[in-house]
Design an enzyme around this catalytic site. Structure first.
Site, short mmCIF file in Angstrom:
data_model
loop_
_atom_site.label_atom_id
_atom_site.label_comp_id
_atom_site.label_asym_id
_atom_site.label_seq_id
_atom_site.Cartn_x
_atom_site.Cartn_y
_atom_site.Cartn_z
N MET B 1 0.84 -1.20 0.00
CA MET B 1 0.00 0.00 0.00
C MET B 1 0.87 1.26 0.00
O MET B 1 2.01 1.21 0.43
CB MET B 1 -0.89 0.00 1.25
CG MET B 1 -2.18 0.76 1.00
SD MET B 1 -3.21 0.87 2.46
CE MET B 1 -4.43 -0.36 2.13
N CYS B 2 0.35 2.32 -0.51
CA CYS B 2 1.02 3.62 -0.52
C CYS B 2 -0.05 4.64 -0.87
O CYS B 2 -1.14 4.27 -1.31
CB CYS B 2 2.10 3.71 -1.60
SG CYS B 2 3.65 2.89 -1.16
#
Lengths: 229, 302
Positions: B1-2
């Site tokens: 995730m980012c």
């Protein structure tokens, strides 16, 4: 019944959801308005009573997920997984919905006025989904039961590995997935379409839809298929 | 995730407020990326100076108190070039009137612990480990001015949490890229680029995408052709947001595995991984809000 407003700029989603989870069947008819949702996740998940929740603005992920007998209206767009795993009741998105809308829904009705993203109705297990616009690729992947009405177009691999769910598409289908096929509309289909379109407030000629259902060739292992389907 | 954020202001009056509008966008993506943050801001050309070089000293001991003035003085002495310095803590921007390659070579020889963040006529780049709020306050992101910017909050999944592996990545001049997702063939891309003399700073998968696309642009492809080749060569999950001196560009992989949402008004185009980073923007209730389609190219010009 009192009508309440939750302002998510002031109140946490968990406080809203705890309140909603405390409601019982007797509180039917109560209307909750949610303002400033600002894309927050998990708005009105897990309803278990016939309350009506109106969200004014854009909702984040999983809005109205696991809904049972409630009604969730989103006057804006919805993020990933809106109405996922719903059991009954209604979730109505008046804007567009992101990926995985209505994933794995067992019952109830999910209405999306705008477009839905990819994987809409993936693994549908008995719910109904009506999309006023188009759906993205891989929609209704492995859908087992329930119905999907798509008033616009469908992307690639519609209904891939479909079981017993039935899909109705008015626009173009970019491609069908493995084991999905177009079938002729029966009187029962016309009647189902008429009913679903009417419940969703959409005005389309049911006869203008194509029906997509399973060819049922993947139900049994075919050693001669050589991994080509 | 980012988390990914981007903002391009169309109304010249808003250029002074670019950073102020962006900080809540970046902080809004903290849950998606709590370990590092960064951003590239495009400010227009460097005026009398030929190039700006953003440099980071946080990889060396006591880097927060690094003597940037001393370095600027030595650069002037040894290379005889005109230099202006804008420094804060472990970060400095040198504006130089010389070939930036000569300056960077000198820095590398004399101060091998310094890390070059970006080079260009328009780009300034900041990145570090820490929460988005910490990094934003460390470099006064709220005061940044410019035409457009590209920002990122990182939750590392592929490589270690270090400042040089934070995003944005840059290659060449005035080009940067941020990434939400993971690539499955970054080493194949590296093996293709390294024999052409292209040097990599880290083992990060995003750096491979950044260097590949910049290489295509340098070879003469326009942005559209370069991105088309990107779709063919880069395998994996991605939403990429890229910055050039006059544009922001966005692409998503064919499966749209990683999110993106765009809000456009007459005054700005704002991009984020999720709407919650856009909710505070002025006039958002009347903005055209949409999800970019997979495998489509979106380019917004200043």
């Amino acid at each position: 019944m009192e009508n309440l407003t939750f302002d998510l700029a002031q109140t946490k989603v968990s406080a809203l959801n705890s309140y909603l989870h405390r409601q019982s069947g007797e509180s039917g008819g109560q209307k909750i308005t949610v303002i400033n949702p600002d894309g927050a996740h998990n708005i009105a998940v897990g309803l278990d009573s016939p309350v009506e929740v109106e969200v004014i603005g854009h909702a984040g992920y999983y809005a109205g997920g696991m809904n049972k007998t409630g009604k969730v209206i989103i006057k804006g767009s919805a993020g990933t997984g809106v109405g996922e795993n719903m059991m009954s009741g209604v979730v109505h998105v008046q804007g567009f919905a992101s990926n995985g809308a209505g994933a794995s829904a067992h019952g109830g009705l999910l209405i999306i006025d705008g477009d839905a993203g990819l994987r809409c109705g993936i693994s549908l297990k008995g719910g109904d989904i009506v999309v006023g616009g188009s759906v993205g690729s891989f929609s209704a992947f492995m859908a087992q039961a329930g119905r999907m009405v798509i008033c616009g177009d469908a992307g690639d691999a519609l209904g891939d590995s479909l079981y017993e769910a039935v899909l109705y598409v008015k626009g173009n289908i970019k491609s069908l997935g493995a084991d999905a096929q177009i079938e002729a509309l029966t009187d029962a289909d016309i009647s189902a379409l008429t009913d679903l379109l009417q419940q969703s407030g959409l005005n389309h000629d049911p006869k203008s839809f194509k029906k997509v259902a399973s060819r049922r060739e993947l139900y049994h292992w075919n050693a001669d298929a050589n991994q080509e389907y | 995730m980012c988390g990914i954020v981007g903002l391009l202001v169309k109304t010249p009056d808003l250029r002074a407020r670019l950073g102020e509008l962006m900080v809540p966008m970046l902080i809004g993506m903290t849950e998606r990326g709590p370990d590092s943050a960064g951003l590239a801001v495009f400010t227009g050309d460097a005026g009398d100076h030929a190039r700006k070089i953003s440099v980071y000293s946080g990889l060396i001991e006591d880097g927060d108190n690094f003597n940037w003035q001393g370095v600027a003085h030595e650069l002037k002495e040894h290379l005889g070039v005109s230099i202006t310095l804008e420094a804060k803590g472990n970060h400095a921007i040198f504006s130089v009137s010389a070939d930036p390659e000569i300056v960077k070579r000198w820095l590398k020889d004399e101060y091998p612990g310094l890390f070059i963040l970006s080079t260009g006529k328009s780009i300034n780049l900041y990145k570090d480990i820490g929460t988005p709020a910490e990094v934003a306050s460390r470099y006064d992101f709220g005061k940044l001015q410019g035409t457009h910017l590209v920002g990122h909050t990182r939750m590392a999944t592929e490589t270690a949490v270090t400042p040089d592996r934070a995003h944005p990545f840059t290659a060449g001049e005035d080009f940067c890229l941020v990434h939400n997702g993971s690539l499955s063939n970054p080493n194949g891309i590296r093996r293709k680029l390294e024999p052409q003399g292209i040097h990599f700073d880290t083992d990060n998968d995003t750096e491979a995408a950044c260097r590949f696309l910049e290489w295509r642009l340098r070879e003469g492809d326009n942005l559209e052709t370069a991105l088309k080749k990107g779709f063919e060569e880069l395998d994996g999950f991605y939403t990429f947001l890229m910055g050039t001196p006059d544009a922001l560009a966005l692409i998503r992989d064919p499966f749209a595995c990683k999110p993106a949402v765009v809000a456009e008004t007459d005054d700005y185009v704002a991009i984020a991984s999720e709407f919650r980073s856009l909710a505070h923007l002025p006039g958002i209730n009347h903005a055209h809000v949409f999800e970019p389609a997979p495998e489509e190219m979106y380019v917004w010009k200043i």
